[in-house]
Design a protein around this motif. Structure first.
Motif, PDB file in Angstrom:
ATOM      1  N   ASN A  17      -0.326  21.056 -35.173  1.00 42.11           N
ATOM      2  CA  ASN A  17      -0.919  20.954 -36.509  1.00 42.11           C
ATOM      3  C   ASN A  17      -1.787  22.162 -36.844  1.00 42.11           C
ATOM      4  O   ASN A  17      -1.826  22.592 -37.999  1.00 42.11           O
ATOM      5  N   PRO A  59       6.365  18.217 -36.558  1.00 41.69           N
ATOM      6  CA  PRO A  59       5.338  17.578 -37.396  1.00 41.69           C
ATOM      7  C   PRO A  59       5.571  17.757 -38.903  1.00 41.69           C
ATOM      8  O   PRO A  59       4.839  18.462 -39.597  1.00 41.69           O
ATOM      9  N   ASN A 105       4.580  11.291 -37.760  1.00 36.27           N
ATOM     10  CA  ASN A 105       5.160  12.500 -38.355  1.00 36.27           C
ATOM     11  C   ASN A 105       6.288  12.207 -39.339  1.00 36.27           C
ATOM     12  O   ASN A 105       6.980  13.119 -39.773  1.00 36.27           O
TER      13      ASN A 105
END
Length: 175
Positions: A17, A59, A105
């Motif tokens: 992230n 992600p 996700n």
């Protein structure tokens, strides 16, 4: 314009992230190889990267939350280029064995469709010609037997293409 750089990173399987946030600041756009999750999650979890890292892979939601114009892709010939399969995996986060991996996700169907159409066109600077239906663009689209926005998400992979139109010409028709 000449300053309209659209740098893209392919696959982005193990990107974290923090890197997604950095990409957003730097105007770098991910193209996720989403069906890696569908085909290889068992091996990734057990022999290659471990369950914890597998849970964080790909992600997509972080990319969406950081306003990145991300895309979904498959590498042919190793992976079939089946957009509905890519959409199914991105929305459900399920492997071919039905295992859910990294549910945090998940993205929604509309985000997935944008990743496969207008975002993909935008990443290659073709959004004025392809990626959506509009006067002046190539008439590239498919007719499906079910609406991916209304079908149960776990049934997306089962949607059939009835007809494919490229530049206004029918190139495939399921009889």
């Amino acid at each position: 314009s000449e300053n309209d750089h659209r740098h893209r990173i392919e696959h982005c399987i193990l990107i974290d992230n923090e890197s997604i946030e950095k990409m957003s600041r730097m105007n770098i756009y991910p193209s996720f190889h989403i069906n890696h999750l569908y085909y290889y999650v068992d091996a990734l979890e057990k022999q290659i990267i471990g369950a914890s890292r597998a849970d964080q892979m790909l992600p997509l939601k972080a990319a969406a939350e950081n306003d990145l114009r991300f895309t979904l892709h498959a590498d042919q010939p190793m992976f079939e280029s089946d957009p509905l399969s890519l959409l199914h995996t991105a929305v459900n986060r399920s492997s071919r064995n039905g295992k859910i991996i990294g549910p945090q996700n998940k993205i929604n169907v509309e985000q997935g469709l944008k990743a496969l159409t207008i975002n993909a066109a935008w990443q290659i600077k073709m959004e004025n010609k392809i990626g959506s239906i509009k006067v002046g663009k190539y008439a590239d689209f498919v007719i499906l037997d079910k609406n991916p926005l209304t079908v149960e998400t776990n049934k997306i992979r089962e949607i059939k293409v009835i007809q494919t139109i490229v530049n206004g010409n029918t190139v495939y028709k399921n009889r």
